[in-house]
Design an enzyme around this catalytic site. Structure first.
Site, PDB file in Angstrom:
ATOM      1  N   LYS A  83       0.677   3.675   4.428  1.00  0.00           N
ATOM      2  CA  LYS A  83       1.278   4.979   4.741  1.00  0.00           C
ATOM      3  C   LYS A  83       2.178   4.847   6.245  1.00  0.00           C
ATOM      4  O   LYS A  83       1.496   4.561   7.009  1.00  0.00           O
ATOM      5  CB  LYS A  83       0.335   6.121   4.984  1.00  0.00           C
ATOM      6  CG  LYS A  83       1.093   7.501   4.721  1.00  0.00           C
ATOM      7  CD  LYS A  83      -0.172   8.464   4.332  1.00  0.00           C
ATOM      8  CE  LYS A  83       0.335   9.903   4.310  1.00  0.00           C
ATOM      9  NZ  LYS A  83      -0.825  10.799   4.165  1.00  0.00           N
TER      10      LYS A  83
HETATM   11  O1  G3P Z   1      -1.611  14.023   4.758  1.00  0.00           O
HETATM   12  C1  G3P Z   1      -0.591  14.791   4.576  1.00  0.00           C
HETATM   13  C2  G3P Z   1      -0.650  16.136   4.336  1.00  0.00           C
HETATM   14  O2  G3P Z   1      -1.229  16.480   3.078  1.00  0.00           O
HETATM   15  C3  G3P Z   1      -1.403  17.019   5.577  1.00  0.00           C
HETATM   16  O3  G3P Z   1      -1.614  18.361   5.083  1.00  0.00           O
HETATM   17  O4  G3P Z   1      -2.584  20.592   5.409  1.00  0.00           O
HETATM   18  O5  G3P Z   1      -2.438  19.028   7.385  1.00  0.00           O
HETATM   19  O6  G3P Z   1      -0.368  20.051   6.540  1.00  0.00           O
HETATM   20  P1  G3P Z   1      -1.760  19.491   6.324  1.00  0.00           P
END
Ligand code: G3P
Length: 218
Positions: A83
């Site tokens: 990633k």
């Molecule tokens: O890993 C990326 C993502 O899904 C992060 O989500 O909830 O931290 O905005 P969030």
């Protein structure tokens, strides 16, 4: 639509893998920090649980450092997907890694222009963050629709749209209606997909009536 789970909690991943619904796993530095474990150990354990792509994020921001970290991460298991941040160095690394046959997930995408250049860099997955856009008053799902439309215009672009920062089942259904390839879901959101009050009510009624028959099936 493929479902990935967005967590580094291996107990959760094991439980969800048993459901048969899991096609992969995504992690990020915040989720690794939350696990309290060493990234190489936790990613190795996840790769042993799930056959599909397991995203492990680099922490470097400069090309040479990104490539050094990518070498460590991809050596963990063949299903590691490296990633990378959506930056000039991240996309340069994406191009190199894709050329070497490594799966890549370009993260922190907030615009269609960013998604287009990630696809041109050969990303296996692009991760637009819908919840974080909604949080600032922009329509995250509109971005998903734009990216899917753009990618559909150019069949040579093979990048899959991986909807990230998913907060609820409405996000999942909206993304599926648009035709996004993948959604990565926090475990709680994945579990929410099973629920409907009429299912619970109907099952309770069926079981009550069945008990009245005095029968058993097996
Ligand atoms: O890993 C990326 C993502 O899904 C992060 O989500 O909830 O931290 O905005 P969030």
């Amino acid at each position: 639509m493929k479902f990935f789970v967005d967590t580094a909690d291996t107990a959760e991943i094991k439980a969800l893998a048993a459901s048969g619904l899991l096609d992969g796993v995504t992690t990020n530095p915040s989720l690794i920090a939350k696990s309290g474990r060493k990234i190489t150990e936790v990613i190795a354990e996840i790769c042993g649980i799930v056959e599909g792509p397991v995203s492990a994020e680099v922490a470097g921001t400069e090309y040479d450092q990104i490539m050094r970290e990518a070498a460590v991460l991809r050596a963990i298991a063949p299903n590691v997907c490296v990633k990378l941040p959506l930056t000039p160095d991240g996309l340069r690394a994406c191009k190199t890694l894709t050329g070497e046959g490594t799966q890549t997930n370009v993260t922190l995408c907030f615009s269609a222009a960013q998604a287009l250049i990630a696809a041109k860099a050969g990303a296996t997955f692009i991760s637009p963050f819908v919840g974080r856009l909604d949080d600032i008053g922009q329509d995250g799902m509109e971005l998903i629709a734009d990216i899917v439309e753009i990618y559909d215009n150019y069949p040579a672009l093979t990048t899959e749209v991986l909807v990230a920062s998913v907060r609820n089942p409405i996000h999942v259904i909206a993304a599926a209606k648009i035709g996004a390839h993948v959604a990565t879901l926090p475990p709680a959101v994945l579990r929410m997909l099973y629920h409907h009050p009429l299912t619970d009510k109907g099952l309770a009624a069926f079981l009550k009536d069945w008990a009245g028959t005095g029968q058993t099936i097996a």
